[in-house]
Design an enzyme around this catalytic site. Structure first.
Site, mmCIF file in Angstrom:
data_model
loop_
_atom_site.group_PDB
_atom_site.id
_atom_site.type_symbol
_atom_site.label_atom_id
_atom_site.label_comp_id
_atom_site.label_asym_id
_atom_site.label_seq_id
_atom_site.Cartn_x
_atom_site.Cartn_y
_atom_site.Cartn_z
ATOM 1 N N CYS A 9 0.815 -1.206 0.000
ATOM 2 C CA CYS A 9 0.000 0.000 0.000
ATOM 3 C C CYS A 9 0.845 1.249 0.000
ATOM 4 C CB CYS A 9 -0.881 0.039 1.244
ATOM 5 S SG CYS A 9 -2.061 -1.306 1.323
ATOM 6 N N GLY A 35 0.269 0.331 -5.115
ATOM 7 C CA GLY A 35 -1.072 -0.234 -4.985
ATOM 8 C C GLY A 35 -1.968 0.203 -6.118
ATOM 9 N N ASN A 109 -0.229 1.247 5.805
ATOM 10 C CA ASN A 109 0.642 0.417 4.970
ATOM 11 C C ASN A 109 1.376 -0.537 5.897
ATOM 12 O OD1 ASN A 109 3.779 0.962 3.194
ATOM 13 N ND2 ASN A 109 2.346 -0.718 3.015
ATOM 14 N N GLY A 110 1.254 -1.828 5.620
ATOM 15 C CA GLY A 110 1.907 -2.822 6.461
ATOM 16 C C GLY A 110 0.964 -3.955 6.762
ATOM 17 N N TYR A 254 13.035 -4.189 -5.077
ATOM 18 C CA TYR A 254 11.951 -4.240 -6.056
ATOM 19 C C TYR A 254 10.870 -3.186 -5.850
ATOM 20 C CZ TYR A 254 7.586 -5.819 -8.207
ATOM 21 O OH TYR A 254 6.420 -5.871 -8.909
HETATM 22 P P1 5GP Z 1 8.664 -15.145 -11.785
HETATM 23 O O1 5GP Z 1 9.718 -15.599 -12.757
HETATM 24 O O2 5GP Z 1 8.995 -15.489 -10.414
HETATM 25 O O3 5GP Z 1 7.306 -15.653 -12.225
HETATM 26 O O4 5GP Z 1 8.561 -13.560 -11.883
HETATM 27 C C1 5GP Z 1 9.655 -12.742 -11.598
HETATM 28 C C2 5GP Z 1 9.239 -11.307 -11.770
HETATM 29 O O5 5GP Z 1 8.298 -10.944 -10.770
HETATM 30 C C3 5GP Z 1 10.398 -10.341 -11.645
HETATM 31 O O6 5GP Z 1 10.453 -9.568 -12.826
HETATM 32 C C4 5GP Z 1 10.068 -9.449 -10.463
HETATM 33 O O7 5GP Z 1 10.360 -8.100 -10.756
HETATM 34 C C5 5GP Z 1 8.599 -9.645 -10.277
HETATM 35 N N1 5GP Z 1 8.243 -9.527 -8.843
HETATM 36 C C6 5GP Z 1 8.994 -9.761 -7.764
HETATM 37 N N2 5GP Z 1 8.328 -9.531 -6.622
HETATM 38 C C7 5GP Z 1 7.106 -9.133 -6.981
HETATM 39 C C8 5GP Z 1 5.955 -8.719 -6.243
HETATM 40 O O8 5GP Z 1 5.918 -8.697 -4.999
HETATM 41 N N3 5GP Z 1 4.863 -8.353 -6.975
HETATM 42 C C9 5GP Z 1 4.877 -8.369 -8.356
HETATM 43 N N4 5GP Z 1 3.782 -7.986 -9.002
HETATM 44 N N5 5GP Z 1 5.945 -8.751 -9.061
HETATM 45 C C10 5GP Z 1 7.045 -9.141 -8.402
HETATM 46 MG MG MG Z 2 9.963 -7.408 -12.828
#
Ligand code: 5GP
Ligand code: MG
Ligand code: SF4
Length: 475
Positions: A9, A35, A109-110, A254
């Protein structure tokens, strides 16, 4: 029963500005990455709280007539995101409740690790919940407190809430910001630059929100700190015993926007440094380095700089991908990923490619990306990840999938390499993750990479809660 545990969030609040709601709206716009499911703003005109909450992106939720209706010099807002559980308008924040001393709104947020326990207790004592979110627990604790002052009630409520919270409250004449003693999630304090609005304050999840509304960053709201903004200025309190700080390292890797300064460091610079360190740890001969955009870009730049291998954009991202699209009935291979990313033959054909991404979660996207790179003619594909393997779920507000869905929780690097079909695969080491911070691991949470959860498990409540999370997640 709760249907939602992990919430990524954004929070944003403005105190003492003639266009408070408009400023909050702009801040939420800058914080959209935190979000995308729902958005809301509550303003105070001194007589009442005015609220607007809706499912959707900030730009769709707030139109001019809505912002006009959100009158008053104070406002708080919220962006909510969830991928698990049901998404409902009733879970959209800020929440507003009436208690004996008037209305109060909350943005959170949290994630509380004892949210379910507190909720059961409150419900047994007669509290009626409108949402399935753990945030509402905080507001019921405040409403049912026997303390006479608002600050007394807030302190009593937060003393019982365990886990991660960066919070904003709004009453008719006050805004209150609070950050949990561990400091899991970020929260920053700013001040408007222009003389006309001198004295107007802003609190936001990230500094990129301050940049857009031309507010100066003053400082972070400190872990364990509660700041009240009122007619007679700003007041800071630290009512709780200090805890070992546990700032979320994954925000750097990330989650946060690269142009934000987070916990005292610029996110872009940290990500580049992670990429440089990754190149030092696991260099490989290749013709080019290519990022998985957008999240892998800064680390790829760092990797290319350090390895002196040229950076090329072998994957191009479509930035206008919506939530849903109509799939053709004739199946297109890797359709979902292709909608978002396209591999360039002209760049990749016949080349040995190092592809850099920030993390692997399930491994399914990475597998499709590597297939795409090979289809575009890449001769070799070396996957490099600018974080350690993600082995454990997050209980503090980042939406990671269940342990069993995390590919690295039950597979070796070699097994993952085979699954994603890379020629080589390397993750950043845990030590390497901290080189930018001079090797100082203290002060950070890295539980999703290490399994070391900073909220103590000896606490009976936490143990039960965490087991409950795992059980529910697996079901
Ligand atoms: P995977 O290969 O595991 O299916 O996807 C990896 C991708 O998921 C990476 O590009 C990374 O940036 C993204 N990613 C990592 N953590 C998260 C997250 O918490 N939420 C979302 N939407 N994407 C994530
Ligand atoms: Mg990614
Ligand atoms: Fe951040 Fe990971 Fe800790 Fe969650 S477990 S707070 S994502 S470092």
């Amino acid at each position: 029963m709760q249907d939602k545990f992990h919430e990524e969030c954004a929070v944003m609040g403005v105190y003492g500005h003639p266009e408070a709601a408009n400023m909050v709206y702009l801040g939420l716009y800058a914080l959209q990455h935190r979000g995308q499911e729902s958005s809301g703003i509550v303003s105070s005109d001194g007589k009442g709280l005015i609220s607007h909450r809706q499912m959707g992106l900030v730009a769709d939720v707030f139109k001019e007539d809505v912002i006009k209706r959100l009158e008053g010099p104070h406002a708080i807002g919220h962006n909510r995101y969830s991928t698990t559980g049901q998404s409902h308008l009733k879970n959209a924040q800020p929440f507003v409740v009436e208690y004996s001393q008037g209305p109060i709104a909350i943005s959170h947020n949290g994630n509380l690790v004892n949210g379910t326990l507190l909720r059961d207790e409150l419900e047994q004592a007669g509290s009626i919940f409108q949402s399935t979110s753990d945030t509402e627990v905080i507001i019921h604790l405040i409403a049912t407190s026997r303390e006479t002052t608002l600050m007394g009630r807030i302190i009593e409520a937060l003393a019982r809430a365990r886990g991660a919270y960066s919070l904003l409250f709004l009453t008719l004449d006050r805004m209150i910001a609070a950050r949990d003693p561990f400091g899991f999630r970020p929260l920053v304090l700013g001040k408007f630059k222009d003389a006309k609005n001198h004295g107007a304050h802003v609190v936001a999840s990230e500094t990129c929100a301050l940049d857009l509304i031309e507010a100066d960053y003053v400082r972070d709201v400190e872990p364990g700190e509660i700041i009240t903004f009122g007619a007679d200025g700003m007041e800071s309190l630290k009512p709780f015993p200090p805890a070992p700080h546990a700032k979320c390292i994954f925000e750097y890797i990330y989650f946060a926007r690269p142009d934000s300064n987070l916990f005292g460091h610029n996110v872009y610079q940290v990500r580049k440094a992670l990429g440089r360190q990754l190149a030092r740890e696991s260099g490989v001969e290749a013709d080019l380095v290519t990022p998985v955009p957008d999240s892998g870009v800064p680390a790829a730049i760092g990797y290319a700089e350090e390895s002196r291998i040229p950076l090329e954009f072998g994957l191009i991202r479509n930035h206008y991908v919506g939530r849903t699209f109509i799939e053709p009935s004739q199946s297109i291979r890797h359709f979902g990923v292709k909608i978002k990313l396209n591999a360039q033959k002209e760049v990749l054909n016949g080349k040995r490619v190092i592809v850099v991404d920030d993390s692997i979660v399930r491994g399914t996207t990475s597998r499709k990306i590597i297939r795409m790179l090979r289809d575009a003619g890449a001769k070799e594909v070396h996957m490099r990840i600018s974080s350690p393997a993600t082995i454990s779920p997050c209980y503090y507000g980042i939406d990671t999938p269940t342990r069993s869905e995390l590919i690295a929780s039950s597979n070796s690097v070699e097994e993952i390499r085979r699954f994603i079909d890379a020629d080589t695969l390397a993750y950043l080491s845990r030590e390497g993750m901290y080189t930018y911070f001079d090797g100082q691991k203290q002060g950070f949470c890295d539980a999703c990479f290490s399994g070391n959860y900073p909220v103590h498990f000896e606490d009976e409540g936490h143990t039960r809660q965490l087991h409950l999370f795992d059980a529910l997640e697996r079901s």
